[in-house]
Design a protein around this motif. Sequence first.
Motif, PDB file in Angstrom:
ATOM      1  N   ALA A 474      -9.459   8.750  -3.387  1.00  0.00           N
ATOM      2  CA  ALA A 474      -9.243   9.785  -2.367  1.00  0.00           C
ATOM      3  C   ALA A 474     -10.004   9.502  -1.078  1.00  0.00           C
ATOM      4  O   ALA A 474      -9.538   9.824   0.007  1.00  0.00           O
ATOM      5  N   LYS A 475     -11.189   8.902  -1.190  1.00  0.00           N
ATOM      6  CA  LYS A 475     -12.011   8.650  -0.010  1.00  0.00           C
ATOM      7  C   LYS A 475     -11.776   7.264   0.585  1.00  0.00           C
ATOM      8  O   LYS A 475     -12.451   6.881   1.536  1.00  0.00           O
ATOM      9  N   HIS A 476     -10.857   6.525   0.035  1.00  0.00           N
ATOM     10  CA  HIS A 476     -10.649   5.143   0.469  1.00  0.00           C
ATOM     11  C   HIS A 476      -9.583   5.073   1.564  1.00  0.00           C
ATOM     12  O   HIS A 476      -8.578   5.769   1.506  1.00  0.00           O
ATOM     13  N   ILE A 477      -9.832   4.221   2.556  1.00  0.00           N
ATOM     14  CA  ILE A 477      -8.850   4.149   3.653  1.00  0.00           C
ATOM     15  C   ILE A 477      -7.529   3.550   3.204  1.00  0.00           C
ATOM     16  O   ILE A 477      -6.510   3.727   3.865  1.00  0.00           O
ATOM     17  N   PHE A 478      -7.528   2.827   2.067  1.00  0.00           N
ATOM     18  CA  PHE A 478      -6.297   2.173   1.648  1.00  0.00           C
ATOM     19  C   PHE A 478      -5.501   2.992   0.629  1.00  0.00           C
ATOM     20  O   PHE A 478      -4.624   2.457  -0.030  1.00  0.00           O
ATOM     21  N   ASN A 479      -5.810   4.274   0.506  1.00  0.00           N
ATOM     22  CA  ASN A 479      -4.954   5.054  -0.375  1.00  0.00           C
ATOM     23  C   ASN A 479      -3.604   5.247   0.295  1.00  0.00           C
ATOM     24  O   ASN A 479      -3.463   5.178   1.526  1.00  0.00           O
ATOM     25  N   ASP A 480      -2.595   5.497  -0.509  1.00  0.00           N
ATOM     26  CA  ASP A 480      -1.208   5.503  -0.021  1.00  0.00           C
ATOM     27  C   ASP A 480      -1.007   6.492   1.122  1.00  0.00           C
ATOM     28  O   ASP A 480      -0.325   6.192   2.113  1.00  0.00           O
ATOM     29  N   ASP A 481      -1.582   7.684   1.002  1.00  0.00           N
ATOM     30  CA  ASP A 481      -1.348   8.725   2.007  1.00  0.00           C
ATOM     31  C   ASP A 481      -1.858   8.302   3.382  1.00  0.00           C
ATOM     32  O   ASP A 481      -1.193   8.537   4.406  1.00  0.00           O
ATOM     33  N   ARG A 482      -3.021   7.688   3.435  1.00  0.00           N
ATOM     34  CA  ARG A 482      -3.576   7.280   4.738  1.00  0.00           C
ATOM     35  C   ARG A 482      -2.768   6.132   5.338  1.00  0.00           C
ATOM     36  O   ARG A 482      -2.563   6.081   6.561  1.00  0.00           O
ATOM     37  N   LEU A 483      -2.336   5.214   4.519  1.00  0.00           N
ATOM     38  CA  LEU A 483      -1.508   4.115   5.022  1.00  0.00           C
ATOM     39  C   LEU A 483      -0.218   4.656   5.629  1.00  0.00           C
ATOM     40  O   LEU A 483       0.176   4.266   6.742  1.00  0.00           O
ATOM     41  N   ILE A 484       0.423   5.552   4.914  1.00  0.00           N
ATOM     42  CA  ILE A 484       1.694   6.115   5.395  1.00  0.00           C
ATOM     43  C   ILE A 484       1.477   6.897   6.684  1.00  0.00           C
ATOM     44  O   ILE A 484       2.288   6.834   7.616  1.00  0.00           O
ATOM     45  N   ALA A 485       0.351   7.621   6.782  1.00  0.00           N
ATOM     46  CA  ALA A 485       0.054   8.394   7.990  1.00  0.00           C
ATOM     47  C   ALA A 485      -0.097   7.500   9.216  1.00  0.00           C
ATOM     48  O   ALA A 485       0.135   7.938  10.350  1.00  0.00           O
ATOM     49  N   CYS A 486      -0.475   6.238   9.011  1.00  0.00           N
ATOM     50  CA  CYS A 486      -0.630   5.285  10.124  1.00  0.00           C
ATOM     51  C   CYS A 486       0.618   4.432  10.323  1.00  0.00           C
ATOM     52  O   CYS A 486       0.569   3.425  11.039  1.00  0.00           O
ATOM     53  N   GLY A 487       1.709   4.824   9.676  1.00  0.00           N
ATOM     54  CA  GLY A 487       2.958   4.083   9.866  1.00  0.00           C
ATOM     55  C   GLY A 487       3.021   2.789   9.108  1.00  0.00           C
ATOM     56  O   GLY A 487       3.825   1.911   9.436  1.00  0.00           O
ATOM     57  N   LEU A 488       2.188   2.643   8.069  1.00  0.00           N
ATOM     58  CA  LEU A 488       2.152   1.421   7.259  1.00  0.00           C
ATOM     59  C   LEU A 488       2.700   1.722   5.863  1.00  0.00           C
ATOM     60  O   LEU A 488       2.506   2.812   5.322  1.00  0.00           O
ATOM     61  N   ASP A 489       3.388   0.756   5.294  1.00  0.00           N
ATOM     62  CA  ASP A 489       4.014   0.917   3.983  1.00  0.00           C
ATOM     63  C   ASP A 489       3.118   0.276   2.920  1.00  0.00           C
ATOM     64  O   ASP A 489       2.884  -0.930   2.954  1.00  0.00           O
ATOM     65  N   PRO A 490       2.593   1.073   1.954  1.00  0.00           N
ATOM     66  CA  PRO A 490       1.714   0.496   0.920  1.00  0.00           C
ATOM     67  C   PRO A 490       2.361  -0.654   0.164  1.00  0.00           C
ATOM     68  O   PRO A 490       1.676  -1.622  -0.206  1.00  0.00           O
ATOM     69  N   ASN A 491       3.668  -0.568  -0.071  1.00  0.00           N
ATOM     70  CA  ASN A 491       4.349  -1.608  -0.839  1.00  0.00           C
ATOM     71  C   ASN A 491       4.643  -2.849  -0.007  1.00  0.00           C
ATOM     72  O   ASN A 491       4.801  -3.942  -0.544  1.00  0.00           O
ATOM     73  N   THR A 492       4.722  -2.689   1.312  1.00  0.00           N
ATOM     74  CA  THR A 492       5.018  -3.821   2.197  1.00  0.00           C
ATOM     75  C   THR A 492       3.748  -4.479   2.717  1.00  0.00           C
ATOM     76  O   THR A 492       3.627  -5.702   2.747  1.00  0.00           O
ATOM     77  N   HIS A 493       2.798  -3.661   3.143  1.00  0.00           N
ATOM     78  CA  HIS A 493       1.626  -4.182   3.846  1.00  0.00           C
ATOM     79  C   HIS A 493       0.426  -4.430   2.945  1.00  0.00           C
ATOM     80  O   HIS A 493      -0.581  -4.973   3.415  1.00  0.00           O
ATOM     81  N   CYS A 494       0.493  -4.041   1.680  1.00  0.00           N
ATOM     82  CA  CYS A 494      -0.663  -4.216   0.797  1.00  0.00           C
ATOM     83  C   CYS A 494      -0.362  -5.137  -0.382  1.00  0.00           C
ATOM     84  O   CYS A 494       0.714  -5.065  -0.981  1.00  0.00           O
ATOM     85  N   LEU A 495      -1.331  -5.988  -0.689  1.00  0.00           N
ATOM     86  CA  LEU A 495      -1.347  -6.763  -1.925  1.00  0.00           C
ATOM     87  C   LEU A 495      -2.616  -6.358  -2.668  1.00  0.00           C
ATOM     88  O   LEU A 495      -3.709  -6.409  -2.101  1.00  0.00           O
ATOM     89  N   TYR A 496      -2.466  -5.946  -3.900  1.00  0.00           N
ATOM     90  CA  TYR A 496      -3.592  -5.390  -4.639  1.00  0.00           C
ATOM     91  C   TYR A 496      -4.103  -6.410  -5.652  1.00  0.00           C
ATOM     92  O   TYR A 496      -3.341  -7.185  -6.221  1.00  0.00           O
ATOM     93  N   VAL A 497      -5.424  -6.373  -5.890  1.00  0.00           N
ATOM     94  CA  VAL A 497      -6.039  -7.281  -6.846  1.00  0.00           C
ATOM     95  C   VAL A 497      -7.095  -6.513  -7.641  1.00  0.00           C
ATOM     96  O   VAL A 497      -7.825  -5.680  -7.094  1.00  0.00           O
ATOM     97  N   GLY A 498      -7.167  -6.787  -8.947  1.00  0.00           N
ATOM     98  CA  GLY A 498      -8.136  -6.108  -9.804  1.00  0.00           C
ATOM     99  C   GLY A 498      -7.623  -6.000 -11.221  1.00  0.00           C
ATOM    100  O   GLY A 498      -6.441  -5.756 -11.444  1.00  0.00           O
TER     101      GLY A 498
END
Length: 597
Positions: A474-498
């Motif tokens: 919830a406090k992370h800048i890379f959560n889906d809601d914050r990305l979408i609010a900045c016009g960025l697509d989590p599925n397009t602009h993010c690659l996740y590792v862990g």
Amino acid sequence: MRLTSVSIEGLRSVRLLEHLRIGSPTILSGHNDAGKSAIIDAILMLLGEYKLRIDDMTYERVEGDEPKRVDETSVTGVFELNDKEQGEFGATSLELRRRSIGGDAPVLQFLVEAPTDARLRDYADLTIPNLKDRLDTLEIPQGGLRVKADFIAALDEAAAAAPKELVWSKATSAMEKALPTAKRFDAAGPFDAEDAIRATLQTAYRAHLEGDELSGSVRDIERSIEEKLVFDVQNIRDHIKDKVGDVGEIDIQPTVNLSSANGLKSTSIFVTNSVGEPVNLHRSGAGRARRITLAVWEYNSLLLRETGQDIVLLYDEPDTHLDYAHQRELMQLIHEQAGEDNITVVVASHSMNMIDGVDISNVVHIRHEDHRTVVDRLSDDSEIGSHLGAIAASVGLRNTVLLHERLFVGVEGDSEARALPVLFKLATGRHLESCGIALWPCRNNEGALRFAEFLVGHGRQVAFLVDADSRTGAKHIFNDDRLIACGLDPNTHCLYVGEPNEIEDVFSDELWAEAANRSWPRDGDDQPSATWLPEDFTAHRDGKFSKLVEEMLRRGSTSGPSGKPEMLATLALGLRSRDQVPAILTDRFEKLIERAK
């Protein structure tokens, strides 16, 4: 007049270029033949210092037809006026253009609000019979009009009351005279050291000729100017010797003849090197000749600066043949010149030093699209765009990187910024830079998302390589809601590792134990084992792995890591083969390479 923007139409590779803002300095960057020199020549044409040729006019391509030249070539400039010029021209700025139709001699025009009726324009030079005809067609009474001034006044009164529109009208001689002086330095052209010396003496000659103290016969005036030029010659010699250490004696002998075209009948120049051997400047080493030319050019600009007249200095690849140290000196000179109120500097250059030496807002990237010049300026009036240079510098991105890299990859923080380049090289055999990838740490800063949004909005490819748990934090800048609010697509602009949460998770317990025994020997607690074992790390897999491992290593070793960045970087540097790089990281690296193509 100070030039603040130019628009170009129909000049060589420039079909249409509108409102190119001119700062000081403005750096024109881009690949060869993209149109940098065309823009410089366009500015010279606007200022009356370039003679347009037919082969300068752009080809118009119509499908199915043979290419033909455009009918019109024009260069338009917006000029800020000083207090004196504002009083003379009745405005704070002027928009002027130099326009050629069908290859004819270009004509200087200015944009003015004028009556929509063409009969109420351009009548000041008409004869009285023509003025009467003009008044007749407009049905304006002529009773009591006698002299030409009366007829002009009647037309003036009608023009003042008539509806207006913006039109191009022929510029006055006062406007032509007020244009800035243009000086071009072209490292690739025929302009050499001897030409520079002669041009500088010509500048000094003109200044002396305009002095109030000259009087007497023509020959007396010639002798007087020659005596004044002797002092200029000495200053030029001293300046060259100060700037170019491997030059010995310089003998310059100007001869004045007022009947000649430029006033200087001849200028003899003799140079020796530091040990007294004669030097032919035409055959001198390219580096030394260029340094001499730049030294003289610098002195020339000093003379121009003292006149107080507005000047536009145009450098075309000035750093050619200069080594790194002299490139730095040149950059300092350009900054000094650009700092003067009456000097505007435009530089075409490939030099990374030059491009990285100014704010990104003053860099114009020139490129070709469909064989025509277009410009890309990575700045605007938004909060990010106006502070882009400072923002980029804070995350380690130089101007050349912002302009030329193909993919910008945001990572969470310093741990990833230090370790990922090492892991990428080991996994792929290539450096990030060679793949066109620029890495920058986001440090959980909300501004990082706005920066990414800005880059995407300006046509740059952006991706984030981030921990898997950031997607739902919830406090992370890379959560889906914050990305979408900045016009960025989590599925397009993010690659996740862990596996399951963060990058530290993906390395095996065996690799962690090897790194710990190599770098942080276990000597700080009373555990039974003298070495780190894989099970020591396995024990922390159920919690926040990176935090618990860091705490364990600090307790168990007197040389424990100073923090997470050192811990992950040390692990990465200790890996010896591609097989030791976790498969999930290799997969993400390959995806980044594909996106950067």
